[in-house]
Structures are given as structure tokens and as C-alpha cells.
Design an enzyme around this catalytic site. Structure first.
Site, PDB file in Angstrom:
ATOM      1  N   HIS A  40      -9.141  11.370   2.072  1.00  0.00           N
ATOM      2  CA  HIS A  40      -8.209  10.249   2.032  1.00  0.00           C
ATOM      3  C   HIS A  40      -6.896  10.574   2.736  1.00  0.00           C
ATOM      4  CE1 HIS A  40      -5.797   7.108  -0.303  1.00  0.00           C
ATOM      5  NE2 HIS A  40      -6.783   6.411   0.212  1.00  0.00           N
ATOM      6  N   HIS A  48       0.819  -1.213   0.000  1.00  0.00           N
ATOM      7  CA  HIS A  48       0.000   0.000   0.000  1.00  0.00           C
ATOM      8  C   HIS A  48       0.855   1.267   0.000  1.00  0.00           C
ATOM      9  CE1 HIS A  48      -3.178   2.691   2.002  1.00  0.00           C
ATOM     10  NE2 HIS A  48      -3.795   2.213   0.934  1.00  0.00           N
ATOM     11  N   ASP A  87       0.425  18.960  19.394  1.00  0.00           N
ATOM     12  CA  ASP A  87       0.987  20.115  20.094  1.00  0.00           C
ATOM     13  C   ASP A  87       1.664  21.109  19.162  1.00  0.00           C
ATOM     14  OD1 ASP A  87       0.011  18.970  22.365  1.00  0.00           O
ATOM     15  OD2 ASP A  87       1.931  18.162  23.043  1.00  0.00           O
TER      16      ASP A  87
END
Length: 469
Positions: free
Chosen positions: A387, A211, A394
Site C-alpha cells: 500500500h 483520502h 536519482d
């Protein structure tokens, strides 16, 4: 009688395998045991096909050999990371082995089309090599712009290597453009080839995919983010379009870490040996920031990605903002987000209003009530499929990359992310997140409490089944 005994014996053997399989969370074990007991034949077959996260012994051996052949990327001296954030980079290094490196700079692309324009410009300016890896690469406008840029670069003598996931980019692989790239000298590779689909499950789970989205140019420029190589209209799922992504262009020593990650995939799936490139040093900017590549996948440490998410969430003291298209957390990750809200951190989660995966949409909403009760601000983005996978904390730390907050990214996919500590770059990502928030609709506790019983039943049922997927 003999058939019944055989079925019972098979059930028992499968349940024992479920209980003995390492690195499986209790919820998943319970779900599989229940399915095997309730529907014996379907349950056993389902477990054998989808219940384990093995890519197969031969593939795992190839990945191991590729990593052993690669020298570690040359690293600058350790950057000056504030003590309160050192633990974050320690956690990242424990997964992929990459230390934080300093001297990096970054620029956030304005949108998906601008990212492709910038990427093509970098390819056109390349002098030595261009390495590209995408999960989904379509033969549409943006996809072909990158194809043509690679062909131009190869024709002028730049070493070009392009790699895709065999399922995610099957349309491009079958198109004439794939052969045209090869004809012009672009070296090509396909990760996790399927081969004959009926035999593939016998050699390893078929839906374990690469991926990652990685671009490395001349060992000094890298791109990282959520975007596949495609138009935002994403013609394979046009009714959910546009796909709204975030891509970052980084320059400096961090590029060499992404190079190492690309090389490990390239050499695992049939590419030539490019280990020599990792011996080149990349000088950083004296004013640049600390960054680190964090990679995960089925052959990496189990639960690496959710561990990083949890580490970052627990490190937040004032503010935490997360955008993700797929929110189906495991128990510890959901607890971490709720804990952030309970301890007074201004915690915001942004997800798509309409999801391209109906199961994810239902399962995600099963977690809304607890998040809202903990004080988490929850928003749904309506202007397309959000997507972007981003996390800021912070105002100083950013995580950006390919990993979603769901089990597929946690256990099944190879993913790549970059962790960085820099107020200016984080401010740019935070501004992008704020643009998503401004366009989104806030979900309230009253709204969720008013959902009818059938809707809550559906959402919760899908969430219960999600550990099986």
C-alpha cells in the site's frame, strides 16, 4: 413514439454535456458517449451519478471560504535547492501554493505498528495541540491506541482535533469510541458527510472522498505517508492482509504547511477557526533539508497529481523507483514511465501481486506489455497488499504521501503528499523500496506475451472502461 423521442433528446443533451464539460480527457469523453449511445437510460443515469467530479456548489463554496480565511503559513527564507530540482518545487507550488521550506528532518517508521507507536508517543508528549486526519480509522488495536492517546491528551488540557472521512471511517463514527473522544474534550469533524444517500447524488458526487492522512503536533511535528489508522491486518479486508505501508515523521517548518492543509479541511467541514495557529513560526534545523506539501483534490487544479508524477518522472536521469498499490495511469503518465525506460533511466515499478480491487488489478496488467517493452523493470509484491505510495529519483528526491497512480487519486480524492530533496532521507526510502523489491517476483516480457487471449481481452476491456469510473 413520444417516449422514444424523449429518450433520444435526453441522450443528445447528455452527450452535449459530456462534450462541453471542462477538464475531461478525450478517452473519458469517448467512453461516456459510447455508453450513453449503447445503453441510453442506464448510460444517462450513470453519467449523472458518476460522470462528473463536482462536490456540489455549497461544499465548494465552503472550501473556498475556508481557504480565504487562512493566512499563508509562515515560511523560512527559500532553501538552497540544487538548480536541477528547482522546477520540481515550482510545479508543486503552482498546485497548492506552498513554497519549499528548509530546515526539516525526517525519520522513516520501521513498519505500520512502529508508526503507531511513534505517533502515540508524540501525542503523549504534546503540550499545545494535536490534529489528526485519516481516511480510514478503524476501532481495532492500532486505531484504539490513537483514540486513547487523544483522550489522554485532551484530559490533560491539550487541544485535540480529530477528523475522518465520513465513508472511510463510518465504523469508528458509529462506535462508542467516537462519542468517548468527544466526551473527553476531543473536537471531532467528519469530512464530506453523506447524509441521506438517495439525495446526496443530487447535491454532488457521493464517492468524492477525503483520502488524506495528516497528523500535526504542536506546529513542529507532522506525519505523512500511506497508512490509515488501523492494524496492518486490516480486518475489513483480511484476505489481502497485511497492508504494507510507509509512514514518515517530519520535524520542522514543513509541519506548518501540513497544518495549513489540515486547517483548510477542518474549517471546510464544520470545525472551529484555527487560523491563528498558522501565524506561528517554526524554526528549522540549519542542517535540515528542503520539503514541500503538495495537495490535490476535486476543488484543486485539474490533473494536478498526474502532472506532478509526470514532472518527477521526466526529471529522472539515472534511476527512478515507484511503489503504488493502484496503477491505472492516464495516457501521459504511462507514456512518461515508458519514456524513462526508453531513455536509459533505470526505472522500476512495484505493485501488489494480489489487489483488493479486481478492476484495478485487471486494468493495471493491461499496461504491463508496453512498460516491459520500454525497459521498465516490473515487480509484483506477494507478501500482502503493498500500500506504500513512494517515488524516488536519482537517489536525492522523494515523493511520499496518500496519492495512488489511478484516476480516483487524480480526479476524485483529496490527497496529501510531501516532496523533499535530501540524499540521506531518500536513501532511507530507497532502502525500504529495495526491501519490497527483494521480496517481489519480477514480471517478464515472455510471461506477459504467453498470457492467453481471454486474459488479455479481460484486462484490456477493464482498462477501456476505467475512464468511466
Amino acid at each position: 413514439m413520444l417516449l422514444a423521442l424523449s429518450v433520444i433528446a435526453t441522450q443528445i443533451a447528455t452527450i452535449i454535456r459530456v462534450l462541453l464539460r471542462p477538464h475531461r480527457d478525450p478517452a473519458s469523453r469517448i467512453s461516456w458517449v459510447a455508453v450513453v449511445l449503447a445503453v441510453p437510460v442506464v448510460g444517462v443515469i450513470g453519467y449523472l451519478l458518476m460522470g462528473e467530479t463536482s462536490i456540489g456548489r455549497r461544499r465548494a463554496a465552503r472550501v473556498r471560504l475556508a481557504l480565504e480565511a487562512l493566512p499563508p503559513p509562515v515560511s523560512d527564507p527559500a532553501p538552497d535547492v540544487p538548480p536541477r530540482y528547482e522546477q520540481l518545487f515550482h510545479a508543486g507550488r503552482s498546485i497548492s501554493g506552498y513554497p519549499p521550506v528548509g530546515g526539516n528532518t525526517a525519520r522513516l517508521a520501521e513498519d505500520s505498528n512502529a508508526a503507531i507507536v511513534g505517533l502515540v508517543a508524540d501525542i503523549d508528549a504534546a503540550t499545545d495541540h494535536v490534529h489528526v486526519l485519516f481516511y480510514i480509522w478503524l476501532d481495532d488495536g492500532n486505531g484504539l491506541r490513537v483514540v486513547e492517546a487523544l483522550r489522554r491528551a485532551a484530559r490533560r488540557g491539550v487541544a485535540c482535533r480529530a477528523m475522518v472521512d465520513d465513508i472511510g471511517s463510518r465504523a469508528l463514527v458509529r462506535s462508542p469510541h467516537w462519542a468517548a473522544m468527544e466526551g473527553d474534550g476531543v473536537r471531532l469533524a467528519r469530512a464530506l458527510r453523506v447524509g441521506f444517500p438517495l439525495l446526496r447524488p443530487l447535491q454532488g458526487r457521493i464517492d468524492l472522498r477525503d483520502h488524506r492522512k495528516i497528523v500535526v503536533i504542536d506546529n513542529r511535528i507532522t506525519w505523512c505517508g500511506s497508512q490509515n489508522c488501523a492494524d496492518p491486518e486490516f480486518r475489513v479486508k483480511p484476505r489481502f492482509a497485511p497492508w504494507v505501508d510507509t509512514m514518515m515523521r517530519l520535524e520542522g517548518p514543513i509541519a506548518l504547511q501540513n497544518q495549513h492543509l489540515f486547517a483548510s479541511d477542518w474549517m471546510s467541514w464544520g470545525g472551529d477557526d484555527i487560523s491563528a495557529l498558522l501565524r506561528d513560526a517554526c524554526e528549522g534545523s540549519g542542517e535540515g533539508f528542503a520539503a514541500q506539501v503538495i495537495a490535490s483534490g476535486p476543488t484543486e487544479r485539474n490533473s494536478a497529481m498526474p502532472e506532478i508524477f509526470q514532472t518527477l518522472i521526466y526529471a529522472a536521469r539515472r534511476e527512478l523507483v515507484v511503489t503504488t498499490p493502484y496503477y491505472v495511469p492516464n495516457g501521459p503518465l504511462q507514456a512518461a514511465l515508458c519514456a524513462a525506460g526508453h531513455r536509459g533511466v533505470a526505472t522500476t515499478l512495484v505493485v501488489p501481486a494480489r489487489n483488493d480491487n479486481w478492476a484495478v488489478a485487471a486494468a493495471s496488467r493491461s499496461y504491463y506489455a508496453d512498460l516491459l517493452a520500454a525497459g521498465v523493470r516490473l515487480l509484483e509484491y506477494p507478501l500482502g497488499l503493498l500500500h506504500a505510495k513512494t517515488l524516488t529519483l536519482d537517489g536525492e528526491v522523494t515523493l511520499i504521501g496518500s496519492a495512488n497512480m489511478d484516476r480516483r487519486s487524480f480526479d476524485l480524492n483529496y490527497e496529501n503528499n510531501i516532496l523533499l530533496q535530501d540524499p540521506a532521507t531518500t536513501a532511507a526510502v530507497r532502502a525500504r523500496q529495495e526491501a519490497y523489491i527483494a521480496a517481489s517476483r519480477e514480471v517478464t516480457r515472455e510471461e506477459v506475451a504467453a498470457w492467453p487471449a481471454w486474459r488479455r481481452l479481460w484486462n484490456n476491456t477493464v482498462a477501456v472502461v476505467s475512464p468511466l469510473l
